[in-house]
Write a protein that holds these residues in place. Structure first.
Motif, mmCIF file in Angstrom:
data_model
loop_
_atom_site.group_PDB
_atom_site.id
_atom_site.type_symbol
_atom_site.label_atom_id
_atom_site.label_comp_id
_atom_site.label_asym_id
_atom_site.label_seq_id
_atom_site.Cartn_x
_atom_site.Cartn_y
_atom_site.Cartn_z
ATOM 1 N N VAL A 50 0.843 -1.205 0.000
ATOM 2 C CA VAL A 50 0.000 0.000 0.000
ATOM 3 C C VAL A 50 0.873 1.248 0.000
ATOM 4 C CG1 VAL A 50 -1.673 1.321 1.351
ATOM 5 C CG2 VAL A 50 -1.998 -1.129 1.049
ATOM 6 N N ARG A 62 -6.549 -0.508 -8.681
ATOM 7 C CA ARG A 62 -7.011 0.312 -7.564
ATOM 8 C C ARG A 62 -7.502 1.657 -8.067
ATOM 9 N NH1 ARG A 62 -3.483 2.363 -2.347
ATOM 10 N NH2 ARG A 62 -2.909 4.009 -3.813
ATOM 11 N N SER A 116 -9.290 -5.278 -0.910
ATOM 12 C CA SER A 116 -10.124 -6.245 -0.202
ATOM 13 C C SER A 116 -11.429 -6.502 -0.930
ATOM 14 C CB SER A 116 -10.444 -5.740 1.207
ATOM 15 O OG SER A 116 -9.270 -5.692 1.952
ATOM 16 N N ARG A 136 -5.670 2.406 0.785
ATOM 17 C CA ARG A 136 -6.553 1.239 0.794
ATOM 18 C C ARG A 136 -5.988 0.087 -0.025
ATOM 19 N NH1 ARG A 136 -12.374 3.421 -0.760
ATOM 20 N NH2 ARG A 136 -12.890 1.230 -0.533
ATOM 21 N N ASP A 137 -6.401 -1.128 0.311
ATOM 22 C CA ASP A 137 -5.982 -2.287 -0.462
ATOM 23 C C ASP A 137 -7.129 -2.711 -1.388
ATOM 24 O OD1 ASP A 137 -7.794 -3.577 1.159
ATOM 25 O OD2 ASP A 137 -6.273 -4.423 2.477
#
Lengths: 336, 192
Positions: free
Chosen positions: A17, A147, A162, A159-160
């Motif tokens: 990240v 992303r 997920s 943020r990842d």
């Protein structure tokens, strides 16, 4: 973060990240009149390429130059390597020239690891693709692109991925891009599905942190991103599928298949594309295809990696289990 | 970012209302010095300089009429001590409007110390364009300059020793306003 970047599996979620966030800030550099930062002035970065690659090499070169590093390009063709010099002797030559980082691409899986751990050189080693093993900066630029597309340039910061479902389709067996992406995307929390003909899966792929499917059409409707891999003819000694037409029909992405993807889903390709094979021109030229953005992202991500590995006294500490006892380094104080 | 978050025996030298009054005065001084110029561009240096720049911009808007733009200028890549520490995360550079060319840029930071941050900021500005002039506004000037740099607008001069640490707290970042003076935990290595 480790001192070298050999494998995407070496990165923790926080490392990854941080690299993506840093790349996001560096991407804004392209809007400025002077697209250059003085950060790596006086540092020497060597690109050591034993395999052909234009885009990866110039991407690293552009990244290093935008950070003001001196770049030396060393390609195996027409060099001492073609006269039989070993990796060790080449490495020691680069060390003697004062290289601070060596970006290596090699046909043999494990060559960058050998270079980093053998004690031949002090430089930071960045893997730019080794055999069928790893290509970590490609995975980072893919993660960056996904992303950005799914969360937005600012929305993605910190943020990842997920819960995002990412499908990787094609020649998994020969693909270091697939391996690196499975490692990185799963670290970032994404659900990865690999799709391809059974003959193009490596032994042991069942143990990877991902799902495996042989049916592209079943996976497409529940994918947030679909990554098409190039069929690597140059690595194929034997026959892995009956005909190219059959491959294209079962695993190629055409307009009809793309229409079955969710409206927000994107199509990715690491390039170079075989139009008509794994991807049709209609898909490749559609606004949902991120191939060109991926190239731009590559420069930003590689700048971020070079900055984080070379910019400070050592790579950023913190997330990885510290090798040294806490307090071994004098604490420095920042006023604000 | 702050290693000595628990700096012992810190005493408050500026309370919230003091900070508010200082910013109001600086805003008036900016209007006076710039003769109400409409090309003023406030650029805060992350992290707290950005919040101060926004507050100053709001006050300038109250005084001089049209809302002033406030942006941010990250200087990380221009620091002269990058190689003395682990690589650090970058902050945002945000230039409101077209560019800084021909404008009057007022740099805003919380504490002026060694002057090295401002040196880096001037280099960063040079890569962004050519401002008509550059001025500097700081909330606290604590002395100990290591470079020939001075502030045009100062909220408060606080004489300090090198063994002390000045910590600015702002509501946006820390939940409350205040300037604390405490003892450093480490050897004095002025870097800002």
């Amino acid at each position: 973060m480790k001192r070298h970047l050999i494998s995407a599996a070496d990165l923790t979620r926080d490392d990854a990240v941080l690299i993506l966030d840093t790349a996001e800030e560096l991407a804004r550099l392209s809007d400025r009149p002077i697209k250059k930062l003085p950060t790596l002035r006086g540092r020497t970065v060597v690109t050591l390429f034993f395999e052909d690659s234009t885009r990866t090499r110039i991407s690293f070169e552009a990244a290093a130059k935008r950070l003001s590093a001196d770049v030396i390009n060393f390609s195996a063709k027409g060099s001492s390597v073609s006269k039989g010099e070993s990796l060790k002797d080449t490495a020691q030559t680069l060390e003697a020239m004062g290289a601070d980082a060596v970006i290596i691409r090699h046909g043999a899986s494990g060559a960058p690891y050998r270079l980093a751990t053998s004690g031949w050189i002090d430089a930071a080693v960045i893997n730019a693709g080794d055999g069928t093993h790893q290509h970590p900066t490609q995975a980072l630029l893919d993660a960056f692109t996904v992303r950005r597309r799914l969360l937005g340039p600012d929305g993605g910061l910190g943020r990842d991925l997920s819960g995002r479902r990412i499908t990787i389709t094609g020649d998994i067996l020969h693909s270091r891009v697939a391996r690196s992406n499975v490692d990185l995307l799963s670290t970032l929390g994404a659900e990865v599905t690999l799709v391809g003909p059974p003959t193009l899966f490596p032994v042991g792929a069942e143990g990877w942190p991902c799902e495996i499917s042989y049916d592209l059409d079943a996976v497409l409707p529940k994918s947030d991103a679909v990554m098409m891999l190039r069929v690597q003819r140059e690595r194929m000694g034997g026959a892995f599928f009956p005909t190219e037409r059959e491959y294209a029909r079962r695993y190629g992405l055409d307009g009809a298949r793309m229409a079955r993807m969710p409206a927000h889903a994107v199509v990715m390709h690491p390039g170079p594309m075989n139009r008509g094979m794994e991807i049709t021109a209609e898909v490749a030229d559609s606004p949902r295809c991120t191939a060109v953005e991926q190239v731009t992202a590559g420069v930003s991500v590689r700048m971020a990696v070079l900055y984080l590995l070379l910019g400070g006294a050592q790579p950023p500490a913190g997330q990885t289990p510290a090798a040294e006892p806490r307090g071994a380094r004098p604490r420095t104080e920042e006023n604000h | 970012m702050d290693d000595n978050a628990g700096a012992s025996h810190a005493r408050t030298v500026l309370e919230g209302p003091d900070i508010a009054r200082a910013l109001t005065r600086i805003a008036h001084e900016i209007v006076e010095r710039t003769k109400g110029a409409d090309d003023v561009l406030l650029l805060g240096i992350p992290t707290r300089g950005v919040h101060l720049a926004r507050r100053l911009a709001a006050r300038l808007g109250d005084i001089a009429g049209p809302a002033m733009p406030a942006g941010s200028l990250d200087i990380t890549m221009y620091r002269d001590d990058l190689r003395l520490r682990p690589a650090r995360a970058l902050a945002r550079t945000e230039i409101p409007g077209e560019s800084i060319d021909g404008r009057l840029v007022v740099l805003v930071d919380d504490v002026l110390f060694s002057g090295r941050t401002i040196r880096a900021a001037l280099d960063a500005l040079g890569d962004l364009g050519r401002p008509r002039a550059v001025q500097l506004a700081v909330l606290v000037d604590r002395g100990h300059r290591e470079l020939p740099i001075r502030a045009d607008y100062v909220g408060k001069n606080i004489p300090t020793s090198l063994r002390e640490a000045v910590r600015v707290k702002l509501a946006e970042e820390d939940g409350r306003d205040g300037v604390l003076l405490g003892l450093r935990e480490s050897a004095p290595t002025p870097d800002r």
